[in-house]
Scaffold this motif. Structure first.
Motif, PDB file in Angstrom:
ATOM      1  N   CYS A   1      76.653 -36.430  57.225  1.00 15.92           N
ATOM      2  CA  CYS A   1      75.690 -37.534  57.196  1.00 15.92           C
ATOM      3  C   CYS A   1      74.301 -37.051  57.595  1.00 15.92           C
ATOM      4  O   CYS A   1      73.288 -37.560  57.100  1.00 15.92           O
ATOM      5  CB  CYS A   1      76.148 -38.662  58.119  1.00 15.92           C
ATOM      6  SG  CYS A   1      77.669 -39.474  57.571  1.00 15.92           S
TER       7      CYS A   1
ATOM      8  N   SER B   1      75.168 -45.107  55.299  1.00 15.69           N
ATOM      9  CA  SER B   1      76.330 -45.998  55.260  1.00 15.69           C
ATOM     10  C   SER B   1      76.869 -46.112  53.847  1.00 15.69           C
ATOM     11  O   SER B   1      76.214 -45.756  52.870  1.00 15.69           O
ATOM     12  CB  SER B   1      75.949 -47.380  55.784  1.00 15.69           C
ATOM     13  OG  SER B   1      74.923 -47.955  54.985  1.00 15.69           O
ATOM     14  N   ASN B   2      78.091 -46.633  53.754  1.00 20.07           N
ATOM     15  CA  ASN B   2      78.740 -46.866  52.460  1.00 20.07           C
ATOM     16  C   ASN B   2      78.584 -48.323  52.061  1.00 20.07           C
ATOM     17  O   ASN B   2      78.373 -49.181  52.923  1.00 20.07           O
ATOM     18  CB  ASN B   2      80.224 -46.509  52.541  1.00 20.07           C
ATOM     19  CG  ASN B   2      80.455 -45.073  52.964  1.00 20.07           C
ATOM     20  OD1 ASN B   2      80.996 -44.819  54.041  1.00 20.07           O
ATOM     21  ND2 ASN B   2      80.033 -44.136  52.154  1.00 20.07           N
TER      22      ASN B   2
ATOM     23  N   GLU C   1      87.217 -45.137  45.468  1.00 19.82           N
ATOM     24  CA  GLU C   1      87.683 -44.662  46.768  1.00 19.82           C
ATOM     25  C   GLU C   1      89.193 -44.442  46.778  1.00 19.82           C
ATOM     26  O   GLU C   1      89.684 -43.472  47.372  1.00 19.82           O
ATOM     27  CB  GLU C   1      87.276 -45.651  47.864  1.00 19.82           C
ATOM     28  CG  GLU C   1      85.783 -45.718  48.127  1.00 19.82           C
ATOM     29  CD  GLU C   1      85.257 -44.468  48.815  1.00 19.82           C
ATOM     30  OE1 GLU C   1      86.010 -43.843  49.571  1.00 19.82           O
ATOM     31  OE2 GLU C   1      84.078 -44.121  48.586  1.00 19.82           O
TER      32      GLU C   1
ATOM     33  N   THR D   1      79.534 -45.304  45.869  1.00 21.26           N
ATOM     34  CA  THR D   1      79.750 -45.886  47.205  1.00 21.26           C
ATOM     35  C   THR D   1      79.006 -45.151  48.318  1.00 21.26           C
ATOM     36  O   THR D   1      79.118 -45.520  49.481  1.00 21.26           O
ATOM     37  CB  THR D   1      81.241 -45.862  47.571  1.00 21.26           C
ATOM     38  OG1 THR D   1      81.674 -44.489  47.623  1.00 21.26           O
ATOM     39  CG2 THR D   1      82.080 -46.633  46.574  1.00 21.26           C
TER      40      THR D   1
ATOM     41  N   SER E   1      82.884 -42.416  50.811  1.00 21.26           N
ATOM     42  CA  SER E   1      83.592 -42.519  52.084  1.00 21.26           C
ATOM     43  C   SER E   1      84.783 -41.566  52.073  1.00 21.26           C
ATOM     44  O   SER E   1      84.683 -40.466  52.548  1.00 21.26           O
ATOM     45  CB  SER E   1      84.066 -43.948  52.339  1.00 21.26           C
ATOM     46  OG  SER E   1      84.880 -43.983  53.502  1.00 21.26           O
TER      47      SER E   1
ATOM     48  N   ARG F   1      84.200 -41.953  59.182  1.00 22.12           N
ATOM     49  CA  ARG F   1      82.836 -41.668  58.749  1.00 22.12           C
ATOM     50  C   ARG F   1      82.108 -42.961  58.366  1.00 22.12           C
ATOM     51  O   ARG F   1      80.935 -43.152  58.663  1.00 22.12           O
ATOM     52  CB  ARG F   1      82.887 -40.671  57.571  1.00 22.12           C
ATOM     53  CG  ARG F   1      81.570 -40.473  56.806  1.00 22.12           C
ATOM     54  CD  ARG F   1      81.582 -41.319  55.529  1.00 22.12           C
ATOM     55  NE  ARG F   1      80.442 -41.054  54.678  1.00 22.12           N
ATOM     56  CZ  ARG F   1      79.274 -41.650  54.765  1.00 22.12           C
ATOM     57  NH1 ARG F   1      79.068 -42.539  55.712  1.00 22.12           N
ATOM     58  NH2 ARG F   1      78.307 -41.364  53.922  1.00 22.12           N
ATOM     59  N   SER F   2      82.820 -43.865  57.699  1.00 23.32           N
ATOM     60  CA  SER F   2      82.214 -45.137  57.299  1.00 23.32           C
ATOM     61  C   SER F   2      81.919 -46.020  58.493  1.00 23.32           C
ATOM     62  O   SER F   2      80.852 -46.633  58.582  1.00 23.32           O
ATOM     63  CB  SER F   2      83.150 -45.876  56.329  1.00 23.32           C
ATOM     64  OG  SER F   2      83.315 -45.147  55.142  1.00 23.32           O
TER      65      SER F   2
ATOM     66  N   VAL G   1      82.342 -52.680  55.760  1.00 28.66           N
ATOM     67  CA  VAL G   1      83.074 -51.471  56.147  1.00 28.66           C
ATOM     68  C   VAL G   1      84.589 -51.632  55.991  1.00 28.66           C
ATOM     69  O   VAL G   1      85.314 -50.641  55.841  1.00 28.66           O
ATOM     70  CB  VAL G   1      82.702 -51.052  57.584  1.00 28.66           C
ATOM     71  CG1 VAL G   1      83.398 -51.921  58.624  1.00 28.66           C
ATOM     72  CG2 VAL G   1      83.025 -49.575  57.821  1.00 28.66           C
TER      73      VAL G   1
ATOM     74  N   PHE H   1      86.064 -49.776  53.164  1.00 31.15           N
ATOM     75  CA  PHE H   1      86.112 -48.327  53.289  1.00 31.15           C
ATOM     76  C   PHE H   1      87.151 -47.874  54.321  1.00 31.15           C
ATOM     77  O   PHE H   1      87.241 -46.694  54.643  1.00 31.15           O
ATOM     78  CB  PHE H   1      84.709 -47.799  53.589  1.00 31.15           C
ATOM     79  CG  PHE H   1      83.766 -48.136  52.465  1.00 31.15           C
ATOM     80  CD1 PHE H   1      83.810 -47.430  51.276  1.00 31.15           C
ATOM     81  CD2 PHE H   1      82.892 -49.216  52.565  1.00 31.15           C
ATOM     82  CE1 PHE H   1      82.987 -47.764  50.223  1.00 31.15           C
ATOM     83  CE2 PHE H   1      82.060 -49.553  51.510  1.00 31.15           C
ATOM     84  CZ  PHE H   1      82.110 -48.827  50.337  1.00 31.15           C
TER      85      PHE H   1
END
Length: 234
Positions: A19, A120-121, A140, A183, A186, A191-192, A207, A210
């Motif tokens: 990130c 962010s996703n 995903e 997305t 993710s 991580r998301s 979130v 994800f």
């Protein structure tokens, strides 16, 4: 306890460098690394930590991976919750350090009304290229499913496991090259979550997807490998 510490630091490294590459370097004027650079950064985090601490914890660094390995018969259910807690803690602490560094830049503010806020996703208006929730879920799900097939295949007792960390890291590079526009990629609930917590607003509201899509894809991948691809002992 060492395995949980390894998962904490492995996930920390993934979020901080992966990130971080998106936040600091992706759009840097004229010299930015772009999508390809961010994809490579995420892959390199897995390669480096897989060889550094993979022998201690198995090198999951991802709740979906832990659940997929469990579905594939490679991970004990009693270790699932501790692993997921360690992974989420590592991710959140890493996001905190990213926020601390970014806050030292004049004019820094997270605009959580835009896609990709604080790496962010998202889906819909919060997808980098405006993809729907269905498109995001399918992306995903499929990518995490294949990620688990690759992990299980390259770490199989009949495989050449010396290069497993490299193959898994390269798989994550490929995953990002495909899905960043959809997305912001993710395939990793920790991580998301970490980025969404600091972004707040709609990224935090989204979130859940994800977590659901990567976990469902990972469990499907684990089941498929165990049921149809794994070589059984004679």
């Amino acid at each position: 306890m060492k395995n949980l510490i390894a998962e904490f630091f492995g996930t920390f490294w993934l979020v901080f460098c992966g990130c971080g590459s998106a936040l600091f370097a992706a759009g840097y004027p004229e010299l930015g690394i772009g999508f390809a650079g961010v994809s490579l950064a995420f892959g390199l985090t897995v390669v480096t930590m897989a060889y550094a601490v993979g022998h201690i914890s198995g090198g999951h660094f991802n709740p979906a991976v832990s659940l997929g390995l469990w579905a594939g018969g490679r991970f004990d259910s009693k270790d699932l919750v501790p692993y997921i807690i360690a992974q989420c803690a590592g991710a959140i602490v890493a996001a905190g350090f990213l926020y601390l560094i970014l806050s030292g830049k004049a004019g820094f503010a997270i605009d959580n009304t835009k896609a990709g806020a604080f790496a962010s996703n998202g889906y819909g208006a919060f997808s980098p290229d405006g993809y729907s929730i269905v498109s995001a879920f399918v992306t995903e799900f499929i990518l995490t499913m294949f990620f688990l097939l690759i992990i299980l295949g390259t770490t199989d007792k009949f495989a050449n496991t010396k290069f497993a960390g490299l193959a898994i890291g390269l798989a994550l590079v490929l995953i990002h090259l495909v899905s960043i526009p959809v997305t912001n990629t993710s395939v990793n609930p920790a991580r998301s979550l970490s980025q969404a917590i600091f972004a707040g607003g709609e990224p935090l509201m989204q979130v859940w997807m994800f977590w659901v899509a990567p976990i469902a894809g990972a469990i499907a991948g684990g089941f498929i490998y165990k049921s149809f691809l794994e070589t059984k002992a004679a």
